[in-house]
Design a protein around this motif. Structure first.
Motif, short mmCIF file in Angstrom:
data_model
loop_
_atom_site.label_atom_id
_atom_site.label_comp_id
_atom_site.label_asym_id
_atom_site.label_seq_id
_atom_site.Cartn_x
_atom_site.Cartn_y
_atom_site.Cartn_z
N ALA A 196 -13.89 -14.90 15.00
CA ALA A 196 -15.15 -14.66 14.33
C ALA A 196 -15.78 -15.96 13.84
N ALA A 209 -24.69 -13.00 10.62
CA ALA A 209 -23.45 -13.79 10.51
C ALA A 209 -23.33 -14.37 9.10
N ARG A 248 -20.25 -19.17 9.91
CA ARG A 248 -20.05 -18.61 11.26
C ARG A 248 -21.31 -18.85 12.07
N ARG A 252 -24.64 -18.61 13.98
CA ARG A 252 -25.79 -17.70 13.96
C ARG A 252 -26.55 -17.74 15.27
N PHE A 283 -26.80 -14.07 16.14
CA PHE A 283 -26.08 -13.18 15.23
C PHE A 283 -26.81 -13.22 13.89
N PRO A 314 -20.15 -8.33 10.49
CA PRO A 314 -18.84 -8.99 10.54
C PRO A 314 -17.97 -8.70 9.33
N GLY A 359 -17.23 -20.06 17.62
CA GLY A 359 -18.47 -20.70 18.05
C GLY A 359 -18.18 -22.00 18.78
N TYR A 415 -17.72 -19.42 23.25
CA TYR A 415 -17.58 -18.49 22.14
C TYR A 415 -16.79 -17.24 22.54
#
Length: 141
Positions: free
Chosen positions: A137, A41, A45, A47, A38, A126, A140, A58
């Protein structure tokens, strides 16, 4: 699903599984050592998720937070890189917790080997859904 299945067909199969809320089926499209990234991110959060188990953890609660209804726009571009596609798409639905509309545009760069996802770079914003499902969100898990 075989290694001969085109990446774009595998990707579309994955979208159908997400619409059906079949997260285990979607995760089955992943290689054991697949990497989910991501790049945009925000701080705090995830990545990068490494391995199928991390992807499964996730995504496990996704349908509890986002109720996807449709992907009204999906355009898949082949690349010169073997097994790699670039996807432009839009997902719509609702945020489960609030009932608010969910409408997100994405660009994804996805690489398949042997019929499985080995790398998925998810370029979404996001911040566009700032009020939605903070637990998902930021998970993880």
């Amino acid at each position: 699903m075989t290694a001969r299945t085109a990446p774009e067909d595998l990707y579309r199969q994955g979208l159908r599984l997400l619409l059906d809320k079949d997260i285990p089926g979607w995760v089955d499209l992943w290689d054991e050592n697949g990497v989910f990234e991501f790049p945009f991110a925000p701080e705090g959060r995830p990545r990068r998720l490494e391995g199928k188990d991390a992807v499964a953890a996730y995504m496990r609660g996704y349908p509890d937070h986002i109720d996807l209804h449709d992907f009204p726009y999906v355009e898949i571009h082949r690349t010169d890189a073997p097994g790699t596609i670039v996807v432009e798409m839009r997902g719509v639905g609702r945020v489960v917790e609030t009932g608010a509309p969910f409408d997100m545009s994405y660009i994804a760069v996805v690489t398949f080997e042997g019929g499985l996802i080995v790398r998925y770079r998810d370029y979404w914003n996001p911040l566009a859904v700032a009020g939605f499902a903070e637990g998902f969100a930021g998970s993880g898990r």
